[in-house]
Design a protein around this motif. Sequence first.
Motif, PDB file in Angstrom:
ATOM      1  N   SER A  28      -2.991 -15.777  19.761  1.00 40.10           N
ATOM      2  CA  SER A  28      -2.787 -15.724  21.210  1.00 40.10           C
ATOM      3  C   SER A  28      -1.371 -15.336  21.596  1.00 40.10           C
ATOM      4  N   LYS A  29      -0.453 -15.169  20.614  1.00 39.52           N
ATOM      5  CA  LYS A  29       0.945 -14.856  20.909  1.00 39.52           C
ATOM      6  C   LYS A  29       1.371 -13.607  20.140  1.00 39.52           C
ATOM      7  N   LEU A  30       1.704 -12.573  20.865  1.00 32.98           N
ATOM      8  CA  LEU A  30       2.166 -11.330  20.258  1.00 32.98           C
ATOM      9  C   LEU A  30       3.481 -11.549  19.523  1.00 32.98           C
ATOM     10  N   HIS A  31       4.323 -12.433  20.012  1.00 32.78           N
ATOM     11  CA  HIS A  31       5.617 -12.703  19.385  1.00 32.78           C
ATOM     12  C   HIS A  31       5.445 -13.146  17.939  1.00 32.78           C
ATOM     13  N   TYR A  32       4.488 -14.012  17.687  1.00 34.92           N
ATOM     14  CA  TYR A  32       4.293 -14.526  16.334  1.00 34.92           C
ATOM     15  C   TYR A  32       3.647 -13.475  15.428  1.00 34.92           C
ATOM     16  N   LYS A  33       2.883 -12.602  16.000  1.00 34.71           N
ATOM     17  CA  LYS A  33       2.341 -11.502  15.192  1.00 34.71           C
ATOM     18  C   LYS A  33       3.468 -10.634  14.650  1.00 34.71           C
ATOM     19  N   MET A  34       4.443 -10.320  15.484  1.00 43.51           N
ATOM     20  CA  MET A  34       5.559  -9.510  15.030  1.00 43.51           C
ATOM     21  C   MET A  34       6.400 -10.265  13.996  1.00 43.51           C
ATOM     22  N   ILE A  35       6.553 -11.579  14.158  1.00 43.87           N
ATOM     23  CA  ILE A  35       7.267 -12.365  13.150  1.00 43.87           C
ATOM     24  C   ILE A  35       6.564 -12.250  11.802  1.00 43.87           C
ATOM     25  N   LEU A  36       5.252 -12.276  11.830  1.00 42.70           N
ATOM     26  CA  LEU A  36       4.487 -12.150  10.589  1.00 42.70           C
ATOM     27  C   LEU A  36       4.753 -10.798   9.922  1.00 42.70           C
ATOM     28  N   ILE A  37       4.811  -9.740  10.704  1.00 39.15           N
ATOM     29  CA  ILE A  37       5.059  -8.402  10.146  1.00 39.15           C
ATOM     30  C   ILE A  37       6.437  -8.343   9.503  1.00 39.15           C
ATOM     31  N   TYR A  38       7.457  -8.791  10.232  1.00 38.34           N
ATOM     32  CA  TYR A  38       8.810  -8.729   9.684  1.00 38.34           C
ATOM     33  C   TYR A  38       8.967  -9.644   8.468  1.00 38.34           C
ATOM     34  N   SER A  39       8.265 -10.751   8.433  1.00 34.32           N
ATOM     35  CA  SER A  39       8.322 -11.626   7.261  1.00 34.32           C
ATOM     36  C   SER A  39       7.771 -10.918   6.038  1.00 34.32           C
ATOM     37  N   LEU A  40       6.673 -10.172   6.234  1.00 36.66           N
ATOM     38  CA  LEU A  40       6.106  -9.429   5.112  1.00 36.66           C
ATOM     39  C   LEU A  40       7.060  -8.330   4.645  1.00 36.66           C
ATOM     40  N   LEU A  41       7.757  -7.676   5.581  1.00 33.15           N
ATOM     41  CA  LEU A  41       8.667  -6.596   5.205  1.00 33.15           C
ATOM     42  C   LEU A  41       9.869  -7.108   4.408  1.00 33.15           C
ATOM     43  N   THR A  42      10.262  -8.359   4.599  1.00 26.78           N
ATOM     44  CA  THR A  42      11.397  -8.893   3.836  1.00 26.78           C
ATOM     45  C   THR A  42      11.052  -9.122   2.372  1.00 26.78           C
ATOM     46  N   LEU A  43       9.798  -9.025   2.012  1.00 26.48           N
ATOM     47  CA  LEU A  43       9.403  -9.229   0.614  1.00 26.48           C
ATOM     48  C   LEU A  43       9.685  -7.998  -0.251  1.00 26.48           C
ATOM     49  N   VAL A  44      10.147  -6.925   0.367  1.00 25.18           N
ATOM     50  CA  VAL A  44      10.309  -5.683  -0.410  1.00 25.18           C
ATOM     51  C   VAL A  44      11.746  -5.170  -0.351  1.00 25.18           C
ATOM     52  N   PRO A  45      12.725  -5.970  -0.690  1.00 25.94           N
ATOM     53  CA  PRO A  45      14.108  -5.466  -0.679  1.00 25.94           C
ATOM     54  C   PRO A  45      14.328  -4.363  -1.704  1.00 25.94           C
ATOM     55  N   LEU A  46      13.543  -4.404  -2.753  1.00 26.73           N
ATOM     56  CA  LEU A  46      13.697  -3.383  -3.782  1.00 26.73           C
ATOM     57  C   LEU A  46      13.362  -1.998  -3.233  1.00 26.73           C
ATOM     58  N   ILE A  47      12.374  -1.925  -2.355  1.00 30.03           N
ATOM     59  CA  ILE A  47      12.007  -0.642  -1.756  1.00 30.03           C
ATOM     60  C   ILE A  47      13.148  -0.116  -0.891  1.00 30.03           C
ATOM     61  N   ILE A  48      13.781  -1.007  -0.148  1.00 30.36           N
ATOM     62  CA  ILE A  48      14.875  -0.588   0.723  1.00 30.36           C
ATOM     63  C   ILE A  48      16.042  -0.059  -0.096  1.00 30.36           C
ATOM     64  N   VAL A  49      16.371  -0.792  -1.170  1.00 32.48           N
ATOM     65  CA  VAL A  49      17.482  -0.360  -2.021  1.00 32.48           C
ATOM     66  C   VAL A  49      17.171   0.997  -2.656  1.00 32.48           C
ATOM     67  N   SER A  50      15.953   1.162  -3.145  1.00 31.50           N
ATOM     68  CA  SER A  50      15.576   2.422  -3.794  1.00 31.50           C
ATOM     69  C   SER A  50      15.610   3.572  -2.796  1.00 31.50           C
ATOM     70  N   ALA A  51      15.105   3.330  -1.572  1.00 35.67           N
ATOM     71  CA  ALA A  51      15.105   4.391  -0.563  1.00 35.67           C
ATOM     72  C   ALA A  51      16.521   4.769  -0.165  1.00 35.67           C
ATOM     73  N   THR A  52      17.400   3.761  -0.022  1.00 36.53           N
ATOM     74  CA  THR A  52      18.797   4.048   0.323  1.00 36.53           C
ATOM     75  C   THR A  52      19.474   4.876  -0.753  1.00 36.53           C
ATOM     76  N   PHE A  53      19.243   4.515  -1.992  1.00 39.19           N
ATOM     77  CA  PHE A  53      19.817   5.280  -3.102  1.00 39.19           C
ATOM     78  C   PHE A  53      19.313   6.722  -3.096  1.00 39.19           C
ATOM     79  N   TYR A  54      18.018   6.866  -2.861  1.00 34.11           N
ATOM     80  CA  TYR A  54      17.441   8.218  -2.875  1.00 34.11           C
ATOM     81  C   TYR A  54      18.008   9.072  -1.734  1.00 34.11           C
ATOM     82  N   VAL A  55      18.086   8.500  -0.524  1.00 31.65           N
ATOM     83  CA  VAL A  55      18.567   9.271   0.623  1.00 31.65           C
ATOM     84  C   VAL A  55      20.035   9.656   0.448  1.00 31.65           C
TER      85      VAL A  55
END
Length: 571
Positions: free
Chosen positions: A9-36
Motif C-alpha cells: 500500500s506504500k510506494l515509498h517502501y517499494k522503492m526502498i526494497l528496490i534500492y536494498s536489492l541494488l546494494t547487494l551488487v557492489p561488485l557490478i558497480i566496481v566492474s562497470a566503473t573500471f570498464y568505463v
Amino acid sequence: MKIVRFIRSKLHYKMILIYSLLTLVPLIIVSATFYVTSKEILEHNVDQSFKQTMSETSDKIDGVFKAFANEASDIGDNLFVYTLLRNAWNPDQYPLSPSERTALTERVEAMLWIELGNMGKNIGDFADSIHIFDVQGKQYFAGAESEIQYYDAIVIMPFEKQGIPEWAFFIDNRRLICNLQLVDSATGTVLGSLVVLLDPIKVTALYDSYESGSFFITNASNIVMSTDNQNRIGQLIPTQAMGDTITTELKSKSTGFKYVSRIPVSEASAGIRKLAVFSIVVALASWVAVIVITYYVLRRITSPLATLSNLMRKAQKENYQLIENFGSHDEIAQLCHSFNRMIIETKELIQKVYKAELEQKEAQLAAIRTYFNPHFLHNTLEYVSILAKSKDKIDRIPYVVKSLSSIIRFSISPGEAFVSLDVEMKFAKIYMQIHQYRFENRFEYHIDLPDHLKQVEVPKLILQPIIENAFIHGIDHIRGKGRIDIRAYESQFNLVIEIEDNGGSAQPRARESKGMGSGLKGIESRIRLHFGNRYGIAKLQGEHGMVVKLLMPIIMKELTDVSTEKEIASP
C-alpha cells in the motif's frame, strides 16, 4: 500478511526494497566503473591515432587534388585552346577559316589526350576524362565518352577567383569535378570552361587503408562526394548512433571538402574488453539476479503509470477511456481512481454542454421558421387574389394555384432542414413564375446554376425572402421592365449565390440603407447558426439595383430527395 499488505500500500517502501536489492551488487558497480574508465582512456589514445592517420590521408588526397588543379591551369593556358574559344565567342573579331578551325580542333583534342596520359603518369590513374566547353556549348574532350550530366551547373558554378581551378560542391555521374573558368586575359570575358572528372572507383585508392564504409569525402553540406560504396555517393552522409563509432573529421583548406572517418567503437575497444572479461564473468551471476528481481518489481510499479500516461494522451484527443485492472492499493492506485473519476465527470459535462447548445440552436431555428412561413404565405396569397380580380387573367389561376400548392407543400412539409441547391433554385423559379403571371411582359428572370453545384446542400427556403424583398422594395415600384438574376458560383472553395434586381430607382432611401431588414437578418442568422460566423449575407448596391450575396460552405448532399423535387415540380 499485514506487513506484506502494508508494503503493497506504500510506494515509498517499494522503492526502498528496490534500492536494498541494488546494494547487494557492489561488485557490478566496481566492474562497470573500471570498464568505463578504461574505455575512455583507450578511446582517447585511439582517437589521437586516428587523427594522425586522418591528417596523413588528407594530405595525400589534397596533394593529388592540387596536382590535378595545376594540370588544369596548364591546359587552360594553352594558346590553341584560347584561339579556338575566342573564335567561338566572337568569330568576327577572331576569325578562323573552316580549315583552320578543323586543324585547331584536332590539335586541342590531341593535346587533351596527351595531358590525360601525363596525368596518369605523374599523378596517378584517377582522371576519367577532360572536357573543354566554349560559350556555345561545343565540347572538346579526351577520355571516357560518358556525357556530362550537369553541364548547366558547371557553367553557372560560382568561383572565388577568376582563372583559379576549383572543385565543385556537386558530382557528375558520381565523378568528382575540377572546374576551371577560362577567361580572356585581355577583356576579362568568360570564354568557356575546362572540366577534369575523376573516376569514382579509382579515387578510393587514395584511402584504401581504411575499412570498407568507414571513410567519406563530403562537401560542406555533408553530401557524400566519394566513398567505396558507390550507392552512397550523392546522398547525405549516413547518421550513426552516438557511442557506436569514433568519428574524425578534417576540412581541406585547398578544396573545401571534408574528410570523415568512422571507426566502430568495437574495433577500438578490443583491448579493454579483454581486460574486462574476467571481472564481467565474475559479476555476471549477481547482475542477472538483480535484473530479474528489479524487472518484476518495477513492472508492477511502472505498468499502471504507463497505462495512465497513454490514456491521458488519448484524453487530449477527446478519446476518453477508463483505466482498469490495477490490483494494488498504493498511491498509484489512488491516482488511477482519481483519473477515472475525472474522466467520468468530464464525459458527463460534455454531454450536458452539448445537449444545452443543441436545444438552444433548435429553439432559435424553430423561432425563425415560425416567423418565416406565415409571412411568405400571406404575400403569395395576396398575389393570387390580384390575379383573380382580372377577367382576362382568370384562366391563369389554375396554374398559379398549382404552383402555389407546390410551394406551400414544399415550405411546410416536414423533413430535413437542408435541400440541394438544385431543389432550392426550382422552388425560386416557381415563385418567380407566379410573379411573372402577375407582371406579364414587365418582368423576366434568369437563373445561372452550374451542374457541379446542383447537389450542394443549402438551408431550405433560403432564397424566397430575398426574392420577395426584391419585389416589394424594387420591382413593384419601377415603371419599366423588371428583372431578377440569380447566379451561383464557387469562390475560394465556398458557395456564393447572388440575387440581383434592377429596381435601382425605387424607394431611394430604403434601397440605399446599409442595414438589413428582419427577413435578411433571419437568413443571416440561419446561415451562421448552421455554418458559423464566417458565413452570412451581404447587401451591395449594383449598377441597376440591389445585389444580395450569400456565402456558404460547399457541402454535397449524399442522396437526392426525389419526393421533394416532385413537390416543387413546375406546373
